[in-house]
Motif scaffolding. Sequence first.
Motif, PDB file in Angstrom:
ATOM      1  N   SER A  50       0.834  -1.137   0.302  1.00 12.09           N
ATOM      2  CA  SER A  50      -0.179  -0.425   0.255  1.00 12.09           C
ATOM      3  C   SER A  50       1.257   0.973   0.401  1.00 12.09           C
ATOM      4  N   GLY A  51       0.345   2.294  -0.335  1.00  9.26           N
ATOM      5  CA  GLY A  51       0.789   3.385   0.031  1.00  9.26           C
ATOM      6  C   GLY A  51       1.265   4.578  -1.102  1.00  9.26           C
ATOM      7  N   VAL A  52       1.992   5.748  -0.825  1.00  8.69           N
ATOM      8  CA  VAL A  52       2.340   6.502  -2.196  1.00  8.69           C
ATOM      9  C   VAL A  52       2.742   6.019  -3.288  1.00  8.69           C
ATOM     10  N   MET A  53       1.910   6.557  -4.757  1.00 12.45           N
ATOM     11  CA  MET A  53       2.638   6.077  -5.894  1.00 12.45           C
ATOM     12  C   MET A  53       1.878   7.268  -6.904  1.00 12.45           C
ATOM     13  N   MET A  54       2.935   7.434  -7.986  1.00 10.18           N
ATOM     14  CA  MET A  54       1.932   8.630  -9.094  1.00 10.18           C
ATOM     15  C   MET A  54       1.675   8.056 -10.876  1.00 10.18           C
ATOM     16  N   PHE A  55       1.207   9.112 -10.646  1.00  9.86           N
ATOM     17  CA  PHE A  55       1.041   8.401 -12.598  1.00  9.86           C
ATOM     18  C   PHE A  55       1.340  10.238 -13.700  1.00  9.86           C
ATOM     19  N   ALA A  56       1.783   9.793 -13.932  1.00  6.48           N
ATOM     20  CA  ALA A  56       1.537  11.196 -15.246  1.00  6.48           C
ATOM     21  C   ALA A  56       0.535  11.210 -16.819  1.00  6.48           C
ATOM     22  N   LYS A  57       0.508  12.621 -16.722  1.00  3.42           N
ATOM     23  CA  LYS A  57      -0.592  12.917 -17.585  1.00  3.42           C
ATOM     24  C   LYS A  57      -0.416  13.188 -18.818  1.00  3.42           C
ATOM     25  N   SER A  58       1.019  13.024 -19.119  1.00  2.00           N
ATOM     26  CA  SER A  58       1.887  12.933 -20.344  1.00  2.00           C
ATOM     27  C   SER A  58       3.080  12.394 -20.966  1.00  2.00           C
ATOM     28  N   GLU A  59       3.346  11.316 -22.097  1.00  2.00           N
ATOM     29  CA  GLU A  59       4.719  10.369 -21.708  1.00  2.00           C
ATOM     30  C   GLU A  59       5.877  11.778 -21.678  1.00  2.00           C
ATOM     31  N   LYS A  60       5.311  13.288 -22.539  1.00  2.00           N
ATOM     32  CA  LYS A  60       6.286  14.027 -21.893  1.00  2.00           C
ATOM     33  C   LYS A  60       7.202  13.896 -20.035  1.00  2.00           C
ATOM     34  N   VAL A  61       6.153  14.345 -19.224  1.00  2.00           N
ATOM     35  CA  VAL A  61       6.213  14.288 -17.964  1.00  2.00           C
ATOM     36  C   VAL A  61       6.492  12.693 -17.350  1.00  2.00           C
ATOM     37  N   GLN A  62       6.044  11.647 -17.949  1.00  2.00           N
ATOM     38  CA  GLN A  62       6.271  10.415 -17.318  1.00  2.00           C
ATOM     39  C   GLN A  62       7.743   9.938 -17.699  1.00  2.00           C
ATOM     40  N   ARG A  63       8.446  10.082 -19.323  1.00  2.00           N
ATOM     41  CA  ARG A  63       9.808  10.136 -19.884  1.00  2.00           C
ATOM     42  C   ARG A  63      10.497  10.878 -19.086  1.00  2.00           C
ATOM     43  N   LEU A  64      10.297  11.918 -18.026  1.00  2.00           N
ATOM     44  CA  LEU A  64      10.840  13.218 -17.726  1.00  2.00           C
ATOM     45  C   LEU A  64      11.144  12.632 -16.371  1.00  2.00           C
ATOM     46  N   MET A  65      10.483  12.433 -15.842  1.00  2.00           N
ATOM     47  CA  MET A  65      10.237  11.470 -14.570  1.00  2.00           C
ATOM     48  C   MET A  65      11.647  10.423 -14.042  1.00  2.00           C
ATOM     49  N   GLN A  66      10.803   9.468 -15.351  1.00  2.00           N
ATOM     50  CA  GLN A  66      11.727   8.047 -15.408  1.00  2.00           C
ATOM     51  C   GLN A  66      13.137   7.785 -15.799  1.00  2.00           C
ATOM     52  N   GLU A  67      14.047   9.461 -16.106  1.00  2.00           N
ATOM     53  CA  GLU A  67      14.926   9.856 -16.608  1.00  2.00           C
ATOM     54  C   GLU A  67      15.603  10.165 -15.657  1.00  2.00           C
ATOM     55  N   SER A  68      15.173  11.197 -15.340  1.00  2.00           N
ATOM     56  CA  SER A  68      15.537  11.900 -13.840  1.00  2.00           C
ATOM     57  C   SER A  68      15.680  10.970 -12.563  1.00  2.00           C
TER      58      SER A  68
END
Length: 305
Positions: free
Chosen positions: A147-165
């Motif tokens: 359980s607990g905190v997790m997050m999602f992105a609303k665009s492919e750009k934000v997903q990529r920025l978060m995952q790459e860094s």
Amino acid sequence: MDKTDQPRRQRGQRTDLQFTVSEPVELMGFLIAQLPHKNRNNIKSLLSNKQILINGKVYTQFNHPLIPGQEVTVLGNRAPETTQYRGLTILYEDSDLIVINKQAGLLSMATNKEKIRTAYSILSDYIKKENPKNRLFIIHRLDRETSGVMMFAKSEKVQRLMQESWNDTTKQRTYIALVEGVPKPKRGTVASYLRESKALIVYSSQNPDYGQLAITNYAVQKSTSDYALLELELETGRKNQIRVHMQDIGHPIVGDTKYGAQTNPIGRLGLHAEVLSFEHPISGKLMQFSAPVPKSFLSMMKVQE
């Protein structure tokens, strides 16, 4: 008495305040000294409204002891109301991200066996109500029984920025685990190289050629003769990292038969993602979210008190 830092950031029209503790003192006494314009009732309201953070975690107990070097933040505004769905609660949402508190038993994403009721599908339906063209992208996952905190992105750009860094922009990942037995020493670091087999079991090795480096810091918070409640800080984010590392030190997470547990006293895996802190991929602001420790974890610590 204590060093005061400049206001930290703006939330709406009220500024958050941050203070550094310079000597041992209880939280109430510290706040009275730092906030001379507020009386005890005002300060109790701040505590009950979850507007007082110590090193980024919410505290509501007025007599909590402080130690030198800790950072105390007074939030300018109350935490926003959360939106609840079956299996998850939305903690935060903006045009780029959705942050949730996922309950144990809910999958993060679809599998071959479960395609409908997942955190992804619930949130995808939610954002499509506003605009059918809206899309959702997963940034990181929690195991079904975690359980607990997790997050999602609303665009492919934000997903990529978060995952790459991810390693650079993620500032804190704190988990709470209920484990079998009591680790000794009560504070330590587990480091190994992890590799997943074709049977989807993660194996641990001290051989650098074996897999990816994983580092977990743990500290015993409470314990009985049979179980311990641990706070864990991750330096890396590998699949099943905490579960494997707890098995490595001989104290598997309760309910985790996959990685050595012999007991299941709370009817679920004893792992919870308590705090997630990161730099916003677009604004650059420091964001921090927490999900309260499940009561079943805490109740196990009261059994023998």
